[in-house]
Design a protein around this motif. Structure first.
Motif, short mmCIF file in Angstrom:
data_model
loop_
_atom_site.label_atom_id
_atom_site.label_comp_id
_atom_site.label_asym_id
_atom_site.label_seq_id
_atom_site.Cartn_x
_atom_site.Cartn_y
_atom_site.Cartn_z
N ALA A 175 -53.03 -19.54 -16.00
CA ALA A 175 -52.84 -18.77 -13.86
C ALA A 175 -52.94 -19.49 -13.01
N ARG A 176 -51.69 -19.61 -12.08
CA ARG A 176 -51.74 -20.03 -11.12
C ARG A 176 -51.54 -18.87 -9.44
N GLY A 177 -51.91 -19.71 -8.80
CA GLY A 177 -51.58 -19.19 -7.56
C GLY A 177 -52.42 -17.09 -7.16
N VAL A 178 -51.73 -16.55 -6.71
CA VAL A 178 -52.16 -15.04 -7.38
C VAL A 178 -52.42 -14.47 -8.11
N ALA A 179 -52.32 -14.89 -8.82
CA ALA A 179 -52.84 -14.41 -10.19
C ALA A 179 -54.29 -15.03 -10.95
N ARG A 180 -54.36 -15.94 -9.73
CA ARG A 180 -55.42 -17.40 -10.30
C ARG A 180 -56.90 -16.76 -9.52
N ILE A 181 -56.14 -16.67 -8.27
CA ILE A 181 -57.14 -15.67 -6.95
C ILE A 181 -58.00 -14.27 -7.99
N VAL A 182 -56.73 -14.06 -8.20
CA VAL A 182 -57.35 -12.39 -8.43
C VAL A 182 -57.72 -11.67 -9.44
N GLY A 183 -57.33 -13.23 -10.64
CA GLY A 183 -57.85 -12.55 -11.93
C GLY A 183 -59.22 -12.35 -12.43
N ARG A 184 -60.06 -13.41 -11.16
CA ARG A 184 -60.79 -13.32 -11.58
C ARG A 184 -62.46 -11.88 -11.08
N HIS A 242 -42.47 -11.07 -24.33
CA HIS A 242 -41.87 -10.25 -24.01
C HIS A 242 -42.06 -8.82 -23.07
N ASP A 243 -43.32 -8.39 -22.89
CA ASP A 243 -43.57 -7.12 -22.23
C ASP A 243 -43.84 -7.70 -20.73
N PRO A 244 -42.13 -6.67 -19.69
CA PRO A 244 -42.67 -7.33 -18.77
C PRO A 244 -44.32 -6.53 -18.15
N ASP A 245 -44.03 -5.98 -18.85
CA ASP A 245 -46.30 -5.05 -18.29
C ASP A 245 -47.06 -5.94 -18.39
N VAL A 246 -47.05 -6.75 -19.11
CA VAL A 246 -48.20 -8.20 -19.27
C VAL A 246 -47.60 -9.22 -18.94
N SER A 247 -46.72 -8.97 -18.25
CA SER A 247 -46.40 -10.28 -17.52
C SER A 247 -47.64 -10.94 -15.84
N PRO A 248 -48.09 -12.06 -16.06
CA PRO A 248 -49.37 -12.26 -15.54
C PRO A 248 -48.52 -12.98 -13.84
N GLU A 249 -48.29 -11.58 -12.94
CA GLU A 249 -47.35 -12.54 -12.03
C GLU A 249 -48.94 -12.08 -10.96
#
Length: 337
Positions: free
Chosen positions: A146-155, A127-134
């Motif tokens: 995680a998919r896409g950019v979030a999966r790459i950056v998240g590492r 529910h919190d847009p500030d912790v949306s995994p975009e």
């Protein structure tokens, strides 16, 4: 279960009565008159210095000065959105459109909706847009999906966090214009006109005074510093605190206190962060004027201790450290894969 919830719910009611009896929910017109005057002087003064300095690379320090001015104006828009300055919603909305859309290019309506949802469910994955995994991920559960950019950056997101903040100013502007396509956004025409006027005035002033090369560097420095300032203001408040899921059933007081962190410091920290260093008190009483948060803190802190609720507080650099360690830990499943 209903009885237990009622008992927990009453905790906030008792605290709220103490705060109200201390007069800490009363408006502070004198404080805000002085603050608005000082911030306006900083904003106008920054542009006056920009015009006076002219075509020179010495404009880069002016870009930093204007980034601070833009951030302080944004913090005023934040207080307007919470009704801290005026009791009139109409007055707050008009002032918010002028301060947000026209002055700094931030959609007041879009940001207010987003920030209201954050306050209702801080650090809640669903529910919190500030912790949306975009782009960034905030839990190992998000990492697994995680998919896409979030999966790459998240590492390696802990190392990329501050560099990414340099894009936050531009991201806010892009999100503001994208929000104009939403039928749910009120006053879309007015918001669009004011955002357009800001862009024309902002770019027109920069390219009128500076040649294209210097103008582009000025814009990059200004927007990068603006984004970092805002990120360093909001990140210490919740990042690194517990991330909630649908399984977590907490009453209002615990939902706000356990997901928030205060930042220790004197008047300089309070001025720099716009009072958001008292994040726990702000989340419990969003309409409380910034000037009253410091007085509310000992009441809230002592009350939380008396009912056995953890009250998080640390220094500014320690808060950033906790946030970065949390980001690094959240990205661990991606590094393993």
């Amino acid at each position: 279960m209903d009885t237990a919830r009622a008992e927990r719910g009453s905790d906030f009611a008792r605290l709220s009565r103490r705060i109200a009896q201390a007069g800490l929910l009363d408006k502070r017109p004198g404080y805000y008159a002085a603050r608005i005057g000082l911030v306006s002087a900083l904003f106008a003064g920054g542009w006056a210095v920009f015009a006076a300095v002219g075509d020179t690379w010495w404009q880069m320090p002016v870009a930093v000065l204007l980034a601070v001015a833009f951030a302080q104006v944004t913090l005023l828009a934040h207080d307007l959105a919470h009704g801290q300055i005026s009791r009139s919603r109409r007055t707050s909305r008009i002032a918010g459109l002028l301060v947000g859309n026209l002055a700094v290019g931030l959609s007041y309506g879009w940001w207010m909706d987003k920030h209201t949802r954050h306050h209702a469910n801080p650090n809640h994955e669903d529910h919190d847009p500030d912790v949306s995994p975009e782009v960034l991920i905030w839990s190992e559960r998000q990492a697994a999906a995680a998919r896409g950019v979030a999966r790459i950056v998240g590492r390696w997101q802990a190392f990329l966090f501050f560099p990414l903040l340099t894009l936050e100013g531009v991201n806010l502007k892009v999100s503001s214009f994208r929000a104009l396509r939403r039928p749910s956004l009120k006053n879309r025409r007015t918001e669009g006109l004011l955002l357009g006027a800001h862009v024309l005035a902002y770019l027109g002033a920069v390219f009128l005074v500076l040649p294209p090369g210097k103008a582009l560097v000025f814009l990059a420095v200004h927007q990068a510093c603006y984004g970092v300032y805002l990120g360093c203001t909001f990140a210490p408040n919740h990042k690194g605190m517990p991330v909630l899921t649908a399984e977590d059933e907490l009453d209002f007081l615990r939902r706000q206190v356990l997901t928030s962190r205060n930042v220790r410091g004197g008047h300089l920290i309070t001025t720099a962060l716009g009072g958001l260093n008292y994040q726990i008190e702000h989340h419990l009483f969003p309409s409380m004027p910034t000037a009253n948060l410091r007085r509310a803190q000992p009441i809230v802190r002592d009350y939380c201790r008396s009912i056995g609720v953890d009250y998080a507080e640390c220094g500014l650099f320690a808060s950033w450290g906790q946030a970065l360690r949390h980001l690094h830990e959240a990205g661990r499943p991606l590094r393993r894969s």
